[in-house]
Design a protein around this motif. Sequence first.
Motif, PDB file in Angstrom:
ATOM      1  N   GLU A 160      12.555  -0.949  -7.287  1.00 50.78           N
ATOM      2  CA  GLU A 160      12.234   0.094  -8.265  1.00 50.78           C
ATOM      3  C   GLU A 160      11.205  -0.406  -9.279  1.00 50.78           C
ATOM      4  OE1 GLU A 160      16.383   2.717  -8.364  1.00 50.78           O
ATOM      5  OE2 GLU A 160      16.178   0.934  -9.647  1.00 50.78           O
ATOM      6  N   GLU A 161      11.330  -1.671  -9.660  1.00 53.10           N
ATOM      7  CA  GLU A 161      10.368  -2.249 -10.594  1.00 53.10           C
ATOM      8  C   GLU A 161       8.984  -2.337  -9.951  1.00 53.10           C
ATOM      9  OE1 GLU A 161       9.241  -3.558 -14.282  1.00 53.10           O
ATOM     10  OE2 GLU A 161      11.191  -2.753 -13.639  1.00 53.10           O
ATOM     11  N   HIS A 162       8.965  -2.675  -8.677  1.00 52.00           N
ATOM     12  CA  HIS A 162       7.702  -2.736  -7.931  1.00 52.00           C
ATOM     13  C   HIS A 162       7.067  -1.347  -7.848  1.00 52.00           C
ATOM     14  CE1 HIS A 162       4.767  -3.805  -4.870  1.00 52.00           C
ATOM     15  NE2 HIS A 162       5.229  -2.831  -4.103  1.00 52.00           N
ATOM     16  N   LEU A 163       7.893  -0.361  -7.537  1.00 49.11           N
ATOM     17  CA  LEU A 163       7.395   1.011  -7.433  1.00 49.11           C
ATOM     18  C   LEU A 163       6.909   1.520  -8.786  1.00 49.11           C
ATOM     19  CD1 LEU A 163       6.950   3.559  -5.780  1.00 49.11           C
ATOM     20  CD2 LEU A 163       9.318   4.206  -6.185  1.00 49.11           C
ATOM     21  N   LYS A 164       7.597   1.136  -9.849  1.00 51.63           N
ATOM     22  CA  LYS A 164       7.188   1.540 -11.196  1.00 51.63           C
ATOM     23  C   LYS A 164       5.787   1.026 -11.499  1.00 51.63           C
ATOM     24  CE  LYS A 164       8.546   1.024 -16.059  1.00 51.63           C
ATOM     25  NZ  LYS A 164       9.537   0.408 -16.983  1.00 51.63           N
ATOM     26  N   TYR A 165       5.538  -0.210 -11.119  1.00 48.38           N
ATOM     27  CA  TYR A 165       4.218  -0.803 -11.342  1.00 48.38           C
ATOM     28  C   TYR A 165       3.149  -0.017 -10.583  1.00 48.38           C
ATOM     29  CZ  TYR A 165       0.305  -4.028 -10.860  1.00 48.38           C
ATOM     30  OH  TYR A 165      -0.950  -4.583 -10.861  1.00 48.38           O
ATOM     31  N   GLU A 166       3.417   0.272  -9.324  1.00 51.50           N
ATOM     32  CA  GLU A 166       2.436   0.992  -8.516  1.00 51.50           C
ATOM     33  C   GLU A 166       2.216   2.414  -9.029  1.00 51.50           C
ATOM     34  OE1 GLU A 166       3.265   0.792  -4.351  1.00 51.50           O
ATOM     35  OE2 GLU A 166       2.717  -1.334  -4.228  1.00 51.50           O
ATOM     36  N   TYR A 167       3.281   3.044  -9.504  1.00 54.11           N
ATOM     37  CA  TYR A 167       3.149   4.385 -10.075  1.00 54.11           C
ATOM     38  C   TYR A 167       2.186   4.362 -11.264  1.00 54.11           C
ATOM     39  CZ  TYR A 167       6.261   7.722  -7.761  1.00 54.11           C
ATOM     40  OH  TYR A 167       6.807   8.624  -6.872  1.00 54.11           O
TER      41      TYR A 167
END
Length: 251
Positions: A160-167
């Motif tokens: 989720e943290e990785h996805l947050k960064y990409e978002y």
Amino acid sequence: MIKFFRKIRYDLMEKNKTGKYFKYAIGEIILVVIGILIALQLNISRENSDLRKNEIVHLNNILQDLNQEIIALEKMIKFKESQSKASDTIRDYIDGKRQQDLVSFNKNQFRAFIWRVHHPNNNSFSELKSSGQLSLINSNEIRQHLLNLNSKYVQLAMMEEHLKYEYHEFLYKKNINSIDYELMFNAKKVDFDKNDSILLKQNIEMIKGDKSLKNTYVLASSNNSYIASICKNILDIVEKTIVLIEEDIEK
């Protein structure tokens, strides 16, 4: 009772019945030892009973959390799958594969943008683990399931943290200059009698053929789909753990 045994010993000593005295003394020692063992066993049984009652309280608390977790995970899976599907739909618009249903386009855009993370219902287990009392749960199988579940939550949080960064770095920043946010957020308020369909169409024209933007939606689709798969795996562990706990409580 002690005076009774003492009187017998004295009588044997006075009558010089040394052999019988020693046999009696040994017998008395054996009786004392047996009495102590019985008392210890009763004490251990009481302690085990108290520990079992305490264990059942913790198991019931964990069970309650896990039942709530099923509801939360099912919602999360459904939402993440819908986000992945919405991202795929926007990708098709960018590729020029979709031209109609402009309201749907903006709704999918809005859904793909929503940021949501899963908050595990594991307070009871976390408190037990942090207090160093996980050993109160006797079943090694249940403990292993709970620890495995905890490691899956760590994996999910990292993703989720990785996805947050990409978002933030790709989807949000890229779209700032590519789409009309007002059209997207007001997609449900469209009035076709006022030619709002023409305004909605502007969003499609803005992004059509933008490969860089397309990649952000490909990433969003892939990552949301992966998060859904992690949640499904967690759900499977939760359901199996519930069965184990219910069986253990019924013993």
